[in-house]
Design an enzyme around this catalytic site. Structure first.
Site, mmCIF file in Angstrom:
data_model
loop_
_atom_site.group_PDB
_atom_site.id
_atom_site.type_symbol
_atom_site.label_atom_id
_atom_site.label_comp_id
_atom_site.label_asym_id
_atom_site.label_seq_id
_atom_site.Cartn_x
_atom_site.Cartn_y
_atom_site.Cartn_z
ATOM 1 N N LYS A 189 0.984 -1.414 0.141
ATOM 2 C CA LYS A 189 0.113 0.618 0.543
ATOM 3 C C LYS A 189 0.842 1.541 0.050
ATOM 4 O O LYS A 189 2.083 2.017 0.887
ATOM 5 C CB LYS A 189 -1.268 -0.146 1.639
ATOM 6 C CG LYS A 189 -1.960 1.021 1.197
ATOM 7 C CD LYS A 189 -2.365 1.308 2.396
ATOM 8 C CE LYS A 189 -1.699 2.408 3.557
ATOM 9 N NZ LYS A 189 -1.758 3.904 2.499
ATOM 10 N N GLU A 234 10.462 1.463 9.903
ATOM 11 C CA GLU A 234 11.586 1.183 9.453
ATOM 12 C C GLU A 234 10.897 2.805 9.809
ATOM 13 O O GLU A 234 9.641 3.341 9.270
ATOM 14 C CB GLU A 234 12.327 1.464 8.341
ATOM 15 C CG GLU A 234 13.530 2.385 7.598
ATOM 16 C CD GLU A 234 13.188 3.966 7.512
ATOM 17 O OE1 GLU A 234 13.125 4.423 8.514
ATOM 18 O OE2 GLU A 234 13.208 3.669 6.285
ATOM 19 N N CYS A 236 13.578 10.311 6.693
ATOM 20 C CA CYS A 236 13.413 9.852 8.082
ATOM 21 C C CYS A 236 14.484 10.138 8.835
ATOM 22 O O CYS A 236 15.141 9.976 9.823
ATOM 23 C CB CYS A 236 13.249 8.424 8.653
ATOM 24 S SG CYS A 236 13.362 7.282 7.098
ATOM 25 N N GLU A 288 10.486 15.010 15.705
ATOM 26 C CA GLU A 288 11.028 15.576 13.937
ATOM 27 C C GLU A 288 9.761 15.780 13.461
ATOM 28 O O GLU A 288 9.028 16.242 13.886
ATOM 29 C CB GLU A 288 10.648 13.448 13.770
ATOM 30 C CG GLU A 288 11.038 13.511 12.344
ATOM 31 C CD GLU A 288 11.105 12.025 12.033
ATOM 32 O OE1 GLU A 288 9.808 10.931 11.940
ATOM 33 O OE2 GLU A 288 11.726 11.755 11.206
HETATM 34 P P1 ADP Z 1 3.605 10.294 7.655
HETATM 35 O O1 ADP Z 1 3.589 10.579 9.083
HETATM 36 O O2 ADP Z 1 4.957 10.447 7.523
HETATM 37 O O3 ADP Z 1 2.293 10.593 7.191
HETATM 38 P P2 ADP Z 1 1.997 7.825 8.530
HETATM 39 O O4 ADP Z 1 3.019 6.825 9.637
HETATM 40 O O5 ADP Z 1 1.350 8.427 8.902
HETATM 41 O O6 ADP Z 1 2.964 8.708 8.314
HETATM 42 O O7 ADP Z 1 1.875 6.983 7.166
HETATM 43 C C1 ADP Z 1 2.951 6.011 6.250
HETATM 44 C C2 ADP Z 1 1.811 5.155 6.179
HETATM 45 O O8 ADP Z 1 1.675 4.569 7.397
HETATM 46 C C3 ADP Z 1 1.306 4.797 5.154
HETATM 47 O O9 ADP Z 1 0.545 4.917 3.829
HETATM 48 C C4 ADP Z 1 -0.307 5.424 5.971
HETATM 49 O O10 ADP Z 1 -1.350 5.441 5.060
HETATM 50 C C5 ADP Z 1 -0.345 4.862 6.445
HETATM 51 N N1 ADP Z 1 -0.937 4.373 7.877
HETATM 52 C C6 ADP Z 1 -1.300 5.373 8.647
HETATM 53 N N2 ADP Z 1 -2.232 5.072 10.161
HETATM 54 C C7 ADP Z 1 -2.048 3.618 9.230
HETATM 55 C C8 ADP Z 1 -2.388 2.209 11.016
HETATM 56 N N3 ADP Z 1 -2.356 2.676 11.741
HETATM 57 N N4 ADP Z 1 -2.174 1.182 10.417
HETATM 58 C C9 ADP Z 1 -1.381 0.853 9.158
HETATM 59 N N5 ADP Z 1 -0.523 1.615 8.164
HETATM 60 C C10 ADP Z 1 -1.550 3.103 8.422
#
Ligand code: ADP
Length: 486
Positions: A188, A262, A296, A393
């Protein structure tokens, strides 16, 4: 030349890359079992530099996640697990070559959807993505020589969730080792940057990859959570925020799913008084302003020896005045758009916290475009270890400057963080570099350079920066079970 300085400056004429190599459909479905399947709900992906709507993207729900996991399992059982490493390697080589052939298309699409300068998508993201496929193609038939023992086997169906900062490159970091080791994939991409992953589906078709070996599901965090919690998934590989990483770790606790994470970072770039100053200034600029600081492992803290601090900051400011901000498709642009409105708000909030807590903000004078999401390159001086901008961050073009007097104090300040992804050391003395690198608690340490990536080199963090390594021989073990411990 007066006093050793060139006074002539050049104005750069715009040099925009053409969009002609890219064709974006108005609507995309999910890529499941080798076919594009229409979605039910949709969301929009936009160009963050202009706010132009690029396309309508399917939002994956339970039905689609079930279908993708089923397709990946079928491909594993009927096809992929029966192939020799050599056969798997051929597909990876093909994918790598197609990425090279379609490099311009991928670079333009990445810059449109992400906002990063074309110079970076063209010279960093896309070539490195191809390099990851080439590197892992080479391993596919040599796993028995990777030091993983004789019982190492693929996990099966791997769920992979990636962020928006390096969309295609993170896909490559995930998909290439998974396929090389014999797993099938449900991936995804992030909700703000799905387009290059959807174009990658076409590359899989072009490479003749058997249906269902790679499935691309688009959606948001709810789609990600459905993948993480699906009982048919054997391993989760996640790159993203520490916040979501913690949720994923909790979700898989007590299941037999394997997981690699990561996560975030707050890297220190330590500059000692015996460093080559001009080279270090260049390295600090690259460390924090590369990819708008959406990295990151960005060098978001400059930890500098007090004796050279004033001179260094002056040179840094002078260099920052030369950073060109604007159209990501312009080949002269150094700093592109912030990826989303939400991320821009986060950067603004943390910067305001820096002002409120007493740090001193500086940015070069620069005109920012009216439309889209923009943030000028910024440094904060007078930062102390308790300030939020020293601890959290920011994930944007914002550098926090802290000073130290003795080398040990520098190390202590660098290590005073809940993260531990990367660090940089700037010194002309080899013995000091070795001394410091042994004391720094970070997964990757660069000396007299920063933000260098190579598929042969393992990447990953300590503490809240994550679990496991990606890349190199170490990264292979994340996709194998029954690995012999060395
Ligand atoms: P950022 O803060 O860099 O936007 P996120 O951790 O929110 O990073 O998002 C990174 C990825 O994780 C995206 O593909 C997002 O859709 C997905 N994501 C966000 N929340 C969840 C969750 N609860 N479980 C699994 N994947 C998630």
């Amino acid at each position: 030349m007066i006093n050793g300085e060139f006074l002539m400056t050049f104005e750069y004429a715009p040099a925009p890359e053409s969009r002609a190599s890219v064709s974006i459909k108005s609507k995309y479905g999910h890529y499941i079992g080798g076919k594009f399947v229409a979605g039910e709900k949709h969301f929009r992906t936009i160009n963050p530099a202009t706010e132009e709507v690029l396309s309508s993207i399917a939002l994956g729900g339970k039905k689609e996640v079930d279908a993708a996991v089923k397709a990946a399992k079928k491909a594993l059982d009927m096809n992929w697990s029966k192939l020799s490493g050599r056969e798997r390697g051929k597909y990876l080589f093909r994918i790598a070559r197609i990425l090279q052939e379609r490099a311009r298309e991928f670079a333009v699409l990445e810059s449109l959807d992400n906002g990063k300068p074309i110079r970076e998508s063209r010279d960093v993201d896309v070539p490195l993505a191809a390099a990851h496929f080439f590197y892992h193609a080479g391993w596919a038939d040599k796993l028995e020589f990777a030091g993983v023992g004789t019982n190492a086997k693929a996990h099966g169906v791997v769920g992979q969730i990636i962020p928006w900062n390096f969309p295609l490159l993170m896909l490559a970091w995930k998909v290439a080792p998974a396929l090389a080791t014999g797993n099938t994939v449900v991936l995804k991409p992030a909700e703000t940057t799905p387009l290059t992953a959807l174009l990658f589906a076409e590359v899989c078709e072009q490479a003749g990859l058997p249906a269902g070996v790679v499935n691309i599901l688009t959606g948001d965090g709810s789609t990600g959570a459905l993948i993480v919690n699906h009982p048919g998934i054997n391993k989760i590989a996640f790159t993203g925020s520490t916040e979501v990483g913690k949720i994923i770790a909790q979700s898989v606790a007590g299941t037999n799913k394997s997981v690699t994470l990561e996560l975030g970072g707050k890297a220190a770039n330590i500059v000692f008084e015996d460093a080559a100053i001009d080279e270090s200034v260049e390295g600090i600029v690259n460390g924090i302003f590369f990819n708008q600081g959406h990295v990151c492992c960005a060098g978001s803290r400059l930890v500098i020896q007090e004796s050279i601090s004033d001179e260094f900051i002056k040179k840094l400011q002078k260099r920052m005045e030369k950073i060109r901000i604007g159209d990501p498709l312009d080949k002269n642009t150094d700093l592109g758009a912030i990826n989303s409105r939400a991320q821009l708000e986060k950067i603004k909030d943390l910067s305001l916290a820096g002002d409120a807590e007493g740090a001193e903000r500086w940015s070069p004078k620069c005109a920012l475009p009216d439309k889209g999401f923009w943030f000028a390159p910024t440094i904060f001086t007078g930062v102390t270890q308790t300030h939020r901008i020293a601890r959290e961050e920011i994930f944007g073009p914002v550098l926090s400057v802290l000073t130290f007097r003795t080398p040990q104090e520098g190390i202590d300040k660098a290590n005073n963080t809940p993260f531990g992804l990367s660090a940089g050391i700037w010194s002309e003395k080899g013995s000091k570099v070795l001394w410091a690198s042994q004391k720094l608690k970070a997964g990757v340490i660069w000396s007299n350079t920063f933000n260098r990536f190579d598929p042969t080199s393992p990447f990953g963090g300590y503490k809240e920066s994550g679990w496991g390594r990606e890349g190199g021989r170490h990264g292979l073990t994340a996709y194998l079970k029954g690995v012999a411990h060395e």
